[in-house]
Design an enzyme around this catalytic site. Structure first.
Site, PDB file in Angstrom:
ATOM      1  N   ASP A  35       0.880  -1.162   0.000  1.00 26.31           N
ATOM      2  CA  ASP A  35       0.000   0.000   0.000  1.00 26.31           C
ATOM      3  C   ASP A  35       0.925   1.221   0.000  1.00 26.31           C
ATOM      4  O   ASP A  35       2.123   1.105   0.301  1.00 26.31           O
ATOM      5  CB  ASP A  35      -0.861  -0.041   1.277  1.00 26.31           C
ATOM      6  N   ASP A  39      -0.188   5.139   0.829  1.00 23.34           N
ATOM      7  CA  ASP A  39      -0.445   6.182   1.834  1.00 23.34           C
ATOM      8  C   ASP A  39      -0.596   5.580   3.228  1.00 23.34           C
ATOM      9  O   ASP A  39      -1.470   4.768   3.459  1.00 23.34           O
ATOM     10  CB  ASP A  39      -1.693   6.975   1.436  1.00 23.34           C
ATOM     11  N   GLY A  81     -10.165   7.297  -1.688  1.00 22.10           N
ATOM     12  CA  GLY A  81     -10.280   7.984  -2.970  1.00 22.10           C
ATOM     13  C   GLY A  81     -10.577   9.454  -2.763  1.00 22.10           C
ATOM     14  O   GLY A  81     -11.564   9.800  -2.095  1.00 22.10           O
ATOM     15  N   GLY A  82      -9.734  10.306  -3.349  1.00 21.93           N
ATOM     16  CA  GLY A  82      -9.885  11.747  -3.125  1.00 21.93           C
ATOM     17  C   GLY A  82     -11.193  12.311  -3.645  1.00 21.93           C
ATOM     18  O   GLY A  82     -11.847  13.119  -2.970  1.00 21.93           O
ATOM     19  N   LYS A  83     -11.601  11.887  -4.820  1.00 19.52           N
ATOM     20  CA  LYS A  83     -12.867  12.405  -5.396  1.00 19.52           C
ATOM     21  C   LYS A  83     -14.047  11.949  -4.541  1.00 19.52           C
ATOM     22  O   LYS A  83     -14.933  12.733  -4.202  1.00 19.52           O
ATOM     23  CB  LYS A  83     -13.024  11.928  -6.840  1.00 19.52           C
ATOM     24  N   GLU A  84     -13.997  10.673  -4.169  1.00 18.61           N
ATOM     25  CA  GLU A  84     -15.059  10.126  -3.317  1.00 18.61           C
ATOM     26  C   GLU A  84     -15.077  10.830  -1.966  1.00 18.61           C
ATOM     27  O   GLU A  84     -16.128  11.051  -1.360  1.00 18.61           O
ATOM     28  CB  GLU A  84     -14.841   8.619  -3.131  1.00 18.61           C
ATOM     29  N   ARG A  85     -13.888  11.221  -1.491  1.00 18.92           N
ATOM     30  CA  ARG A  85     -13.794  11.876  -0.177  1.00 18.92           C
ATOM     31  C   ARG A  85     -14.403  13.276  -0.224  1.00 18.92           C
ATOM     32  O   ARG A  85     -15.071  13.705   0.719  1.00 18.92           O
ATOM     33  CB  ARG A  85     -12.321  11.953   0.246  1.00 18.92           C
ATOM     34  N   HIS A  87     -10.110  17.883  -7.706  1.00 20.77           N
ATOM     35  CA  HIS A  87      -9.180  16.786  -7.438  1.00 20.77           C
ATOM     36  C   HIS A  87      -7.926  16.881  -8.305  1.00 20.77           C
ATOM     37  O   HIS A  87      -6.816  16.575  -7.835  1.00 20.77           O
ATOM     38  CB  HIS A  87      -9.872  15.430  -7.626  1.00 20.77           C
ATOM     39  N   ASP A 144      -1.744  -0.096   6.146  1.00 17.16           N
ATOM     40  CA  ASP A 144      -1.789   0.740   7.367  1.00 17.16           C
ATOM     41  C   ASP A 144      -3.205   0.887   7.900  1.00 17.16           C
ATOM     42  O   ASP A 144      -3.396   1.414   9.002  1.00 17.16           O
ATOM     43  CB  ASP A 144      -1.234   2.135   7.060  1.00 17.16           C
TER      44      ASP A 144
HETATM   45  C1  XBP Z   1      -5.161   6.288   0.474  1.00 13.01           C
HETATM   46  C2  XBP Z   1      -6.354   6.922  -0.119  1.00 13.01           C
HETATM   47  C3  XBP Z   1      -6.176   7.955  -1.182  1.00 13.01           C
HETATM   48  C4  XBP Z   1      -5.418   9.147  -0.612  1.00 13.01           C
HETATM   49  C5  XBP Z   1      -5.630  10.381  -1.453  1.00 13.01           C
HETATM   50  O1  XBP Z   1      -4.746   5.340  -0.452  1.00 13.01           O
HETATM   51  O2  XBP Z   1      -7.460   6.559   0.235  1.00 13.01           O
HETATM   52  O3  XBP Z   1      -7.459   8.358  -1.589  1.00 13.01           O
HETATM   53  O4  XBP Z   1      -5.955   9.446   0.673  1.00 13.01           O
HETATM   54  O5  XBP Z   1      -5.192  10.135  -2.776  1.00 13.01           O
HETATM   55  P1  XBP Z   1      -3.863   4.026   0.022  1.00 13.01           P
HETATM   56  P2  XBP Z   1      -6.143  10.537  -3.992  1.00 13.01           P
HETATM   57  O6  XBP Z   1      -3.818   3.985   1.532  1.00 13.01           O
HETATM   58  O7  XBP Z   1      -4.615   2.863  -0.575  1.00 13.01           O
HETATM   59  O8  XBP Z   1      -2.508   4.251  -0.571  1.00 13.01           O
HETATM   60  O9  XBP Z   1      -6.651  11.931  -3.705  1.00 13.01           O
HETATM   61  O10 XBP Z   1      -5.256  10.473  -5.220  1.00 13.01           O
HETATM   62  O11 XBP Z   1      -7.225   9.507  -3.977  1.00 13.01           O
HETATM   63 MG    MG Z   2      -2.984   3.252   3.229  1.00 11.39          MG
END
Ligand code: XBP
Ligand code: MG
Length: 258
Positions: A10, A12, A53-57, A83, A184
């Site tokens: 993963d 982030d 997902g940033g757009k979904e967030r 986004h 994480d």
């Molecule tokens: C973490 C997410 C991502 C990031 C934001 O992804 O949920 O949406 O928070 O990135 P992971 P974007 O832990 O699976 O790496 O705005 O590009 O979605």
């Molecule tokens: Mg993560």
């Protein structure tokens, strides 16, 4: 019994602690650029992370925390534009080298490469964000260390859906018991588990500590380093204080007989 073939990471929160000081800051800068008074504080962002997902967030934020905002006719287009701006800000933040890899990540990547263990990424984030993070934290060309970069909208459903892990397994031609996944968050563990992966190493962070990691093999604060022992929260701790291939091979070899 299975032989370890690949490590699936993963991004982030796992490769680097990118959410609080990376993505969250980028979102706020994009909102400011658009003349919006939206302020995703550290605390609010922790709530918003329940949606991947940033757009979904952004949509979740509007639905749950900002119903008063007058929606434009083309809400999808509006969110997509925000986004894109956010991703540009995030990439700039990464170029600044603001966020390092978490302890043990570079060490484990090097060990895997030296022993021919394959590498891949399974993330919800946008592919450009992955390239930017790897470029700012690893040697030039490091992105090529990863055979598959499963990221963002490449799959129909994001974590906790299993799609992204299934995509990577299929692309690598591997069975779930031939890999170890590194995550994480509870959503990430659910995604890996539901793709059939049983060997899951969790390193928690400020936003995910205390989440439900019921399918994880081991839960730690970090992967550890020879001079900085990992603190084991649950599961079998690494005897030498850090996660290495010997530990991971032991994990893979001890697939429970069901
Ligand atoms: C973490 C997410 C991502 C990031 C934001 O992804 O949920 O949406 O928070 O990135 P992971 P974007 O832990 O699976 O790496 O705005 O590009 O979605
Ligand atoms: Mg993560």
């Amino acid at each position: 019994m299975s032989e370890l073939q690949a490590l699936l990471f993963d991004v982030d929160g796992t490769l680097a602690d990118t959410e609080r000081d990376g993505h969250r800051v980028a979102f706020n800068r994009a909102f400011a650029d658009a003349g919006l008074d939206w302020d995703w504080t550290v605390d609010l962002y922790g709530k918003l992370l329940s949606v991947t997902g940033g757009k979904e967030r952004i949509r979740f934020y509007l639905e749950r925390f900002n119903t008063a905002f007058s929606r434009p006719d083309d809400l999808d287009g509006f969110i997509a534009g925000l986004h894109r701006a956010k991703t540009a800000h995030y990439m700039k933040l990464m170029e600044g080298g603001q966020i390092p890899l978490r302890p043990g990540v570079a060490r484990l990547l090097d060990e895997a490469r030296s022993q021919g263990v394959r590498l891949a990424i399974s993330t919800t984030t946008t592919p450009e964000n992955v390239s930017a993070l790897l470029a700012s934290t690893l040697p030039a060309g490091a992105i090529d260390w990863f055979e598959v970069i499963g990221a963002g909208d490449i799959v129909p459903s994001k974590k906790p859906a299993p799609d992204i892990y299934q995509h990577v397994l299929d692309a690598m031609g591997l069975a779930p018991d031939q890999v170890v996944a590194f995550e994480d968050s509870g959503h990430g563990v659910s995604s890996a588990r539901d793709a059939g992966i049983e060997h899951i190493v969790v390193t928690v962070n400020g936003y995910t500590a205390g989440q439900d990691f019921n399918a994880a093999s081991v839960i730690l604060d970090t992967l550890g380093e020879p001079d900085a022992r990992a603190h084991c929260i649950d599961g079998t701790p690494p005897e030498n204080g850090f996660i290495d291939l010997a530990y991971l091979r032991g994990l893979a070899a001890n697939t429970p007989v069901v």
